[in-house]
Design an enzyme around this catalytic site. Structure first.
Site, PDB file in Angstrom:
ATOM      1  N   ARG A 162      27.223  14.246   9.218  1.00 23.02           N
ATOM      2  CA  ARG A 162      27.128  13.554   8.486  1.00 23.02           C
ATOM      3  C   ARG A 162      27.515  12.204   9.058  1.00 23.02           C
ATOM      4  O   ARG A 162      27.651  11.920   7.475  1.00 23.02           O
ATOM      5  CB  ARG A 162      28.019  13.522   7.272  1.00 23.02           C
ATOM      6  CG  ARG A 162      27.892  15.251   6.744  1.00 23.02           C
ATOM      7  CD  ARG A 162      26.132  15.678   6.192  1.00 23.02           C
ATOM      8  NE  ARG A 162      25.943  16.834   5.169  1.00 23.02           N
ATOM      9  CZ  ARG A 162      26.107  17.830   5.564  1.00 23.02           C
ATOM     10  NH1 ARG A 162      25.610  17.928   6.993  1.00 23.02           N
ATOM     11  NH2 ARG A 162      26.175  19.048   5.857  1.00 23.02           N
ATOM     12  N   SER A 233      26.069  16.954  -2.356  1.00 20.92           N
ATOM     13  CA  SER A 233      27.148  17.623  -2.834  1.00 20.92           C
ATOM     14  C   SER A 233      28.298  15.783  -2.839  1.00 20.92           C
ATOM     15  O   SER A 233      28.024  15.006  -2.281  1.00 20.92           O
ATOM     16  CB  SER A 233      27.884  17.934  -1.464  1.00 20.92           C
ATOM     17  OG  SER A 233      27.108  19.057  -0.891  1.00 20.92           O
ATOM     18  N   GLU A 329      30.551  11.109   0.089  1.00 20.77           N
ATOM     19  CA  GLU A 329      30.014  11.392   1.172  1.00 20.77           C
ATOM     20  C   GLU A 329      28.743  10.653   0.382  1.00 20.77           C
ATOM     21  O   GLU A 329      28.116  10.047   1.452  1.00 20.77           O
ATOM     22  CB  GLU A 329      28.937  13.259   1.052  1.00 20.77           C
ATOM     23  CG  GLU A 329      27.916  13.158   2.021  1.00 20.77           C
ATOM     24  CD  GLU A 329      26.915  13.875   2.039  1.00 20.77           C
ATOM     25  OE1 GLU A 329      27.703  15.340   2.067  1.00 20.77           O
ATOM     26  OE2 GLU A 329      25.849  14.502   1.718  1.00 20.77           O
TER      27      GLU A 329
END
Ligand code: FAD
Ligand code: NAP
Length: 333
Positions: A162, A233, A329
């Site tokens: 990520r 998320s 995130e």
């Protein structure tokens, strides 16, 4: 010259559905617009695609540059693969559909991830055991500070879980205009190790079967952002040292742990949140999703600050119970 809009409404442009505005807003829909962009050096800049990984906690005082360059093209091929380019403004799932329709593999597990092609390298989007980094050949960018066009090879992008340099040192400076992908011709090596994908697939599955199964699972588990505002998320799965993971496993035998690169292990953030008593909770007009608590939701009319306060509450509960600080995130502004 692309027109500059003042006090532009951002509510329809972010999947949380948060009410906010941009002081200045520019849409870039052609490469020809790039040299026409005004000097942005002095101003606070935010690059946006589809707004599916952004939380606005206040109005944005500065310039938002939205990437809208379209077009998908086949650029070349060899025996095993085909090079496909896509404009930064192409909807990500349009590219996945394009690839799967032509039996080109490598991104089928990334089906129906919202957002744009230009944002895909930024956080190296991933799902169901695939990451976009494994198909990216090169990334074309426009430097908003110098007005230069720069091409990054896969290696230059500094991809990891990520993450990429576009999320790090070059955040809001390099505008990704086009991405080149190396997609695989058959025979395909399917990635079916996550959850019950393998059980759900027919005999001799194709990449179309994988796309359909993953689309079905996602639609049954995740809230549709067009109905319930969310940005997927909210936190990353924490990656810890193997020793820490082993200690946690002794204390909590049910904890889902997945081995990562040498000496590291990934822990399911959703499980940590659930075990901290934060699954399906609500605070004001913000909540955690009852089926997937890693997803924070706008229950209707929530402000960005309400969502962020809930995120901080969840972080606090997980820290207190497990000693792990969850890292967002989502990009918070
Ligand atoms: P935005 O939200 O507009 O921007 C995200 C970041 O990228 C910002 O920092 C922005 O500055 C930067 N950026 C955007 N475009 C450019 C560009 N052209 N050049 C340079 N920087 C740019 N993510 C996953 O990884 N896996 C998933 O499975 C997944 N599932 C999701 C499910 C749902 C329901 C939702 C709402 C989100 C999900 N996400 C997932 C998160 C999100 O879809 C991805 O991060 C996506 O790539 C964001 O694309 P976007 O165009 O909306 O980017
Ligand atoms: P899940 O299947 O309930 O699994 C929970 C977590 O455990 C996932 O986040 C996944 O990590 C990890 N995991 C599960 N099986 C694994 C395996 N075999 N090997 C290694 N790690 C494994 O997760 P979910 O919420 O339904 O999501 C399914 C997939 O879609 C995941 O890959 C997830 O990342 C992706 N997704 C991402 C977002 C987002 O916004 N980023 C939103 C929705 C779904 P990873 O996350 O590292 O894969």
């Amino acid at each position: 010259m692309p027109s500059i809009k003042n006090q532009h409404d951002l509510q329809p442009l972010n999947t949380f559905g948060i009410k906010a505005s941009a002081q200045y807003f520019i849409e870039v829909s052609s490469e020809k617009d790039l040299p026409e962009l005004p000097e942005l050096k002095q101003d606070k800049i935010l690059i946006m695609g589809g707004g599916s990984n952004i939380l606005f906690t206040k109005d944005f005082e500065g310039i938002i540059v939205q990437m809208k360059i379209s077009g998908i093209n086949i650029e070349g091929e060899d025996e095993q693969s085909v090079i496909v380019s896509a404009g930064g403004g192409v909807e990500w799932d349009e590219l996945v559909a394009f690839a799967v329709l032509r039996n080109l593999g490598g991104i089928e597990n990334l089906s129906i991830i919202p957002g744009s092609v230009g944002a895909a390298p930024v956080q190296n989007i991933g799902a169901y055991g695939m990451e976009v980094k494994d198909t990216i050949e090169k990334v074309e960018c426009y430097d908003l500070m110098t007005g230069m066009t720069i091409t990054f090879s896969n290696r230059d992008c500094g991809f990891s879980y990520r993450y990429s340099v576009f999320k790090g040192e070059f955040k809001n400076r390099l505008l990704i205009t086009k991405v080149y992908f190396r997609l695989k011709k058959p025979p395909h090596t399917l990635v079916t190790t996550y959850g019950n994908i393998a059980e759900l697939l027919p005999e001799n599955p194709s990449i179309t079967d994988v796309r359909n199964i993953i689309t079905g699972i996602r639609q049954s588990k995740l809230p549709d952002h067009k109905v319930t505002g969310n940005a997927g998320s909210f936190f990353k799965n924490p990656v810890v040292h193997e020793q820490t993971a082993l200690k946690l496993k002794e204390l909590y035998p049910g904890i889902p742990i997945f081995p990562e690169a040498t000496g590291l292990a990934k822990i399911s953030a959703a499980w940590l949140i659930d075990q901290s008593g934060c699954k399906g909770i609500t605070r004001g007009r913000a909540g955690t999703h009852p089926k997937q608590p890693l997803v924070l939701i706008n229950l209707g009319g929530a402000s960005g600050s309400e969502i962020f306060e809930l995120a901080q509450y969840v972080q606090g509960e997980v820290l207190e119970k497990f000693g792990i600080m969850l890292e967002p995130e989502v990009n918070v502004y």
